[in-house]
Design a protein around this motif. Structure first.
Motif, PDB file in Angstrom:
ATOM      1  N   ASP A  98       0.847  -1.183   0.000  1.00 12.60           N
ATOM      2  CA  ASP A  98       0.000   0.000   0.000  1.00 12.60           C
ATOM      3  C   ASP A  98       0.887   1.239   0.000  1.00 12.60           C
ATOM      4  OD1 ASP A  98      -1.894   1.946   0.272  1.00 12.60           O
ATOM      5  OD2 ASP A  98      -2.575   1.351   2.269  1.00 12.60           O
ATOM      6  N   MET A  99       0.920   1.942  -1.113  1.00  8.82           N
ATOM      7  CA  MET A  99       1.740   3.143  -1.248  1.00  8.82           C
ATOM      8  C   MET A  99       0.911   4.418  -1.108  1.00  8.82           C
ATOM      9  SD  MET A  99       4.149   1.967  -4.453  1.00  8.82           S
ATOM     10  CE  MET A  99       4.497   0.226  -4.729  1.00  8.82           C
ATOM     11  N   GLY A 100      -0.384   4.248  -0.859  1.00  9.27           N
ATOM     12  CA  GLY A 100      -1.260   5.403  -0.730  1.00  9.27           C
ATOM     13  C   GLY A 100      -1.754   5.942  -2.054  1.00  9.27           C
ATOM     14  N   VAL A 101      -1.005   5.681  -3.113  1.00 12.99           N
ATOM     15  CA  VAL A 101      -1.331   6.157  -4.458  1.00 12.99           C
ATOM     16  C   VAL A 101      -1.011   5.036  -5.444  1.00 12.99           C
ATOM     17  CG1 VAL A 101      -0.911   8.597  -3.957  1.00 12.99           C
ATOM     18  CG2 VAL A 101       0.978   7.143  -4.707  1.00 12.99           C
ATOM     19  N   PRO A 102      -1.547   5.109  -6.660  1.00 13.21           N
ATOM     20  CA  PRO A 102      -1.182   4.106  -7.669  1.00 13.21           C
ATOM     21  C   PRO A 102       0.273   4.280  -8.093  1.00 13.21           C
ATOM     22  CG  PRO A 102      -2.570   5.821  -8.627  1.00 13.21           C
ATOM     23  CD  PRO A 102      -2.568   6.049  -7.157  1.00 13.21           C
ATOM     24  N   ASN A 103       1.075   3.226  -7.951  1.00 14.73           N
ATOM     25  CA  ASN A 103       2.479   3.305  -8.337  1.00 14.73           C
ATOM     26  C   ASN A 103       3.084   1.912  -8.354  1.00 14.73           C
ATOM     27  OD1 ASN A 103       4.795   4.813  -9.130  1.00 14.73           O
ATOM     28  ND2 ASN A 103       4.264   6.402  -7.650  1.00 14.73           N
ATOM     29  N   ALA A 104       4.316   1.819  -8.831  1.00 12.17           N
ATOM     30  CA  ALA A 104       5.028   0.547  -8.887  1.00 12.17           C
ATOM     31  C   ALA A 104       6.515   0.841  -8.922  1.00 12.17           C
ATOM     32  CB  ALA A 104       4.617  -0.250 -10.123  1.00 12.17           C
ATOM     33  N   PHE A 105       7.322  -0.121  -8.471  1.00  9.53           N
ATOM     34  CA  PHE A 105       8.767   0.039  -8.551  1.00  9.53           C
ATOM     35  C   PHE A 105       9.431  -1.332  -8.605  1.00  9.53           C
ATOM     36  CE2 PHE A 105       7.882   0.004  -3.958  1.00  9.53           C
ATOM     37  CZ  PHE A 105       8.787  -0.951  -3.502  1.00  9.53           C
ATOM     38  N   ALA A 106      10.682  -1.330  -9.045  1.00 12.29           N
ATOM     39  CA  ALA A 106      11.499  -2.541  -9.050  1.00 12.29           C
ATOM     40  C   ALA A 106      12.743  -2.276  -8.221  1.00 12.29           C
ATOM     41  CB  ALA A 106      11.896  -2.915 -10.480  1.00 12.29           C
ATOM     42  N   THR A 107      13.211  -3.297  -7.534  1.00 12.41           N
ATOM     43  CA  THR A 107      14.437  -3.177  -6.757  1.00 12.41           C
ATOM     44  C   THR A 107      15.154  -4.516  -6.782  1.00 12.41           C
ATOM     45  OG1 THR A 107      15.365  -2.438  -4.642  1.00 12.41           O
ATOM     46  CG2 THR A 107      13.379  -3.812  -4.538  1.00 12.41           C
ATOM     47  N   GLY A 108      16.408  -4.500  -6.342  1.00  8.44           N
ATOM     48  CA  GLY A 108      17.189  -5.731  -6.383  1.00  8.44           C
ATOM     49  C   GLY A 108      18.009  -5.808  -7.648  1.00  8.44           C
ATOM     50  N   ARG A 109      18.686  -6.923  -7.799  1.00 11.27           N
ATOM     51  CA  ARG A 109      19.565  -7.111  -8.951  1.00 11.27           C
ATOM     52  C   ARG A 109      18.957  -8.100  -9.939  1.00 11.27           C
ATOM     53  NH1 ARG A 109      22.050 -11.985  -8.016  1.00 11.27           N
ATOM     54  NH2 ARG A 109      22.010 -12.710  -5.843  1.00 11.27           N
ATOM     55  N   LYS A 110      19.516  -8.102 -11.135  1.00  9.29           N
ATOM     56  CA  LYS A 110      19.053  -9.024 -12.167  1.00  9.29           C
ATOM     57  C   LYS A 110      19.261 -10.459 -11.680  1.00  9.29           C
ATOM     58  CE  LYS A 110      19.606 -10.002 -17.103  1.00  9.29           C
ATOM     59  NZ  LYS A 110      20.344  -9.634 -18.343  1.00  9.29           N
ATOM     60  N   GLY A 111      18.207 -11.248 -11.756  1.00  9.98           N
ATOM     61  CA  GLY A 111      18.265 -12.625 -11.266  1.00  9.98           C
ATOM     62  C   GLY A 111      17.752 -12.769  -9.852  1.00  9.98           C
ATOM     63  N   ALA A 112      17.679 -11.661  -9.126  1.00  8.58           N
ATOM     64  CA  ALA A 112      17.146 -11.688  -7.757  1.00  8.58           C
ATOM     65  C   ALA A 112      16.384 -10.393  -7.509  1.00  8.58           C
ATOM     66  CB  ALA A 112      18.272 -11.863  -6.739  1.00  8.58           C
ATOM     67  N   GLY A 113      15.569 -10.018  -8.483  1.00  3.10           N
ATOM     68  CA  GLY A 113      14.850  -8.756  -8.402  1.00  3.10           C
ATOM     69  C   GLY A 113      13.452  -8.904  -7.823  1.00  3.10           C
ATOM     70  N   VAL A 114      12.871  -7.749  -7.525  1.00  2.00           N
ATOM     71  CA  VAL A 114      11.514  -7.689  -6.996  1.00  2.00           C
ATOM     72  C   VAL A 114      10.769  -6.590  -7.732  1.00  2.00           C
ATOM     73  CG1 VAL A 114      10.071  -7.258  -4.972  1.00  2.00           C
ATOM     74  CG2 VAL A 114      12.264  -8.432  -4.703  1.00  2.00           C
TER      75      VAL A 114
END
Length: 270
Positions: A98-114
């Motif tokens: 829950d970010m409070g607003v519509p949004n998305a993000f990616a984190t982590g490294r290639k092969g072990a990302g989120v």
């Protein structure tokens, strides 16, 4: 990584950040001569970056939960798996927060990302628009720029601490404090050189892999409007990684981590 210009920028900025980090380590080593230079350099150049990366990732994902694979979210898992296969990626872990607003993000490294999405985003977007957003976030993992963002913000803190302790004494505390803030902002300028450009690259990659930039353009418009109707619940680390920055303060606009939305829309619709 397909974009050679992004790769060169990351190498250049990474070299500069490493030099700043190394300089900060030397400053700290000079302040603790009894410990020795080698242990401090090993700590500063090996242990701390790994710890900063882990802590930065944890802070970004704090409060997030695994995205269920039930009927409500099954289509997100399916489109992520299909796009990941097209990009030559392992399917990243999907989470919802829950970010409070519509949004998305990616984190982590290639092969072990989120890839993390907000429930507001899932409710707001049509299927093809959501696919464009997922493709954009997968492009960040494929380009390995998420690691640079997390570490870059941490380097700024370390450099600012080193400058503060170097200049601090009983008579010029405020000078040391101002210099530390200036040093952190200087570091962030280098990080922003990557941050803004990487958004254009991820948009272009999403357009290529989905075959059409219009759905992602519509998604950005909806996210922008949706952000005006809610209150963001994200820290600075997560906000810098999001597909669209929702912080409209004057200072954040000056040191914006994202390019103007209008320019992104124009490129997507060309």
């Amino acid at each position: 990584m397909r974009n050679a210009q992004l790769k060169m920028r990351m190498i250049l900025v990474g070299t500069i950040l490493f030099a700043l980090y190394f300089g900060a380590a030397l400053v700290l080593a000079s302040m603790f001569p009894g410990i020795g230079l080698v242990p401090i350099l090993l700590l500063a150049l090996v242990v701390l970056p790994v710890a900063q990366y882990k802590i930065g990732k944890w802070l970004t994902l704090r409060g997030a939960e695994p995205l269920p694979e039930d009927r409500q979210y099954q289509h997100i898992h399916q489109m992520t798996e299909s796009l990941s296969e097209d990009m030559g990626l392992e399917k990243p872990k999907l989470m919802i927060k829950d970010m409070g607003v519509p949004n998305a993000f990616a984190t982590g490294r290639k092969g072990a990302g989120v890839v993390c999405v907000s429930p507001q985003l899932v409710q707001l977007l049509d299927r093809d628009e959501l696919e464009g957003v997922i493709a954009h976030e997968l492009a960040h993992l494929n380009n390995r720029d998420t690691v640079m963002m997390v570490l870059g913000q941490s380097v700024g803190l370390i450099v600012s601490y080193a400058v503060f302790f170097l200049l601090r004494d009983d008579n010029n505390f405020f000078v040391a404090y101002a210099a530390s803030i200036a040093a952190q902002m200087l570091t962030l300028i280098f990080v922003m050189a990557i941050s803004r450009y990487r958004e254009y690259v991820a948009d272009a990659d999403a357009k290529r892999y989905t075959g059409n930039g219009e759905p992602l353009a519509r998604a950005l418009e909806k996210i922008s409007r949706g952000a005006e109707q809610g209150e963001a619940k994200m820290n600075d680390s997560a906000s810098a990684l999001c597909i669209l920055s929702v912080d409209r303060s004057a200072l954040k606009r000056i040191f914006a981590t994202h390019p103007p939305t209008e320019k992104r829309l124009q490129r997507l619709r060309e």
